[in-house]
Motif scaffolding. Sequence first.
Motif, PDB file in Angstrom:
ATOM      1  N   VAL A 169       0.855  -1.180   0.000  1.00 18.54           N
ATOM      2  CA  VAL A 169       0.000   0.000   0.000  1.00 18.54           C
ATOM      3  C   VAL A 169       0.895   1.235   0.000  1.00 18.54           C
ATOM      4  N   ILE A 170       0.652   2.123  -0.945  1.00 16.03           N
ATOM      5  CA  ILE A 170       1.373   3.396  -1.014  1.00 16.03           C
ATOM      6  C   ILE A 170       0.476   4.466  -0.417  1.00 16.03           C
ATOM      7  N   VAL A 171       0.913   5.074   0.667  1.00 10.51           N
ATOM      8  CA  VAL A 171       0.121   6.092   1.358  1.00 10.51           C
ATOM      9  C   VAL A 171       0.590   7.465   0.913  1.00 10.51           C
ATOM     10  N   PHE A 172      -0.307   8.257   0.376  1.00  9.09           N
ATOM     11  CA  PHE A 172       0.054   9.553  -0.198  1.00  9.09           C
ATOM     12  C   PHE A 172       0.253  10.615   0.884  1.00  9.09           C
ATOM     13  N   MET A 173       1.093  11.575   0.554  1.00  5.84           N
ATOM     14  CA  MET A 173       1.216  12.768   1.389  1.00  5.84           C
ATOM     15  C   MET A 173      -0.051  13.607   1.236  1.00  5.84           C
ATOM     16  N   PRO A 174      -0.408  14.423   2.233  1.00  4.05           N
ATOM     17  CA  PRO A 174      -1.596  15.273   2.110  1.00  4.05           C
ATOM     18  C   PRO A 174      -1.487  16.223   0.920  1.00  4.05           C
ATOM     19  N   SER A 175      -2.612  16.503   0.279  1.00  2.00           N
ATOM     20  CA  SER A 175      -2.642  17.396  -0.878  1.00  2.00           C
ATOM     21  C   SER A 175      -2.496  18.852  -0.454  1.00  2.00           C
ATOM     22  N   THR A 176      -1.996  19.670  -1.381  1.00  2.83           N
ATOM     23  CA  THR A 176      -1.871  21.109  -1.153  1.00  2.83           C
ATOM     24  C   THR A 176      -3.121  21.829  -1.653  1.00  2.83           C
ATOM     25  N   THR A 177      -3.222  23.105  -1.302  1.00  2.00           N
ATOM     26  CA  THR A 177      -4.322  23.924  -1.812  1.00  2.00           C
ATOM     27  C   THR A 177      -4.284  23.991  -3.324  1.00  2.00           C
ATOM     28  N   ARG A 178      -3.087  24.131  -3.903  1.00  5.51           N
ATOM     29  CA  ARG A 178      -2.941  24.190  -5.357  1.00  5.51           C
ATOM     30  C   ARG A 178      -3.453  22.907  -6.009  1.00  5.51           C
ATOM     31  N   HIS A 179      -3.106  21.784  -5.431  1.00  6.74           N
ATOM     32  CA  HIS A 179      -3.581  20.494  -5.931  1.00  6.74           C
ATOM     33  C   HIS A 179      -5.112  20.456  -5.924  1.00  6.74           C
ATOM     34  N   GLY A 180      -5.701  20.881  -4.828  1.00  3.34           N
ATOM     35  CA  GLY A 180      -7.156  20.895  -4.718  1.00  3.34           C
ATOM     36  C   GLY A 180      -7.811  21.840  -5.702  1.00  3.34           C
ATOM     37  N   ASP A 181      -7.197  23.000  -5.930  1.00  6.43           N
ATOM     38  CA  ASP A 181      -7.741  23.964  -6.888  1.00  6.43           C
ATOM     39  C   ASP A 181      -7.738  23.388  -8.303  1.00  6.43           C
TER      40      ASP A 181
END
Length: 225
Positions: A40-52
Amino acid sequence: MAQVVADRASVIGQRLPMTYDAWRTWEVEGIKSEWVEGEVIVFMPSTTRHGDLLSFLSTLFTAYVRFFDLGRLVTDSIEMHLSGRGRVPDLLFVPTDQLPRLGETRLMGPAGLVIEIVSADSGARDRDEKKAEYAAAGVEEYWVVDGRVGERGAAFFRLGDGAYESIPLDPAGRIWSTVVEGFWLDPAWLDQDPLPDALDCLFAIAPQLLAAKLRRAGDPTASGR
């Protein structure tokens, strides 16, 4: 099988040995993960830019695909189940004739179009590993958009002879999808900060949408198309 719940802080950014069936019942609140050949590869939390970027692209594609009844766009909550892998793309598009393969929690086999937004920990995974993997699995079109802080750029690929080739810009500097009929995008939109208004871009791509909206505003009984 009982659901396995893990602590968020202890697994961020980790690769954890796990069976596919265990991963399917695994839960870490607020964390996205994928399963690849026993890990299982656990991702780092997304940034605001990623969400936008995710919101912008989702708005464009969802409205366009629904209006023209081309299939279904799914955001980053559905597994794309490939041989030995359970990927969870940021965005995937399933054409109408392939919708029988789409269930409530996973798509069995490749999507027609996959979009990955690059995060701090996913550059090589998105640009190299997934590019080769998705081509081998038969994903017809693959977009990679850089969502890292301070970074810009995007790459657009279509499948040809078992490998991806770059989709060329048209004379106006636009990318035309080879899977979503009639859909185009100006890559310069993705570099803007803040991003442009998604509805303005959508009406540029498909003026029919604006015309339909105006008809409905003037006559509530008017057809949507």
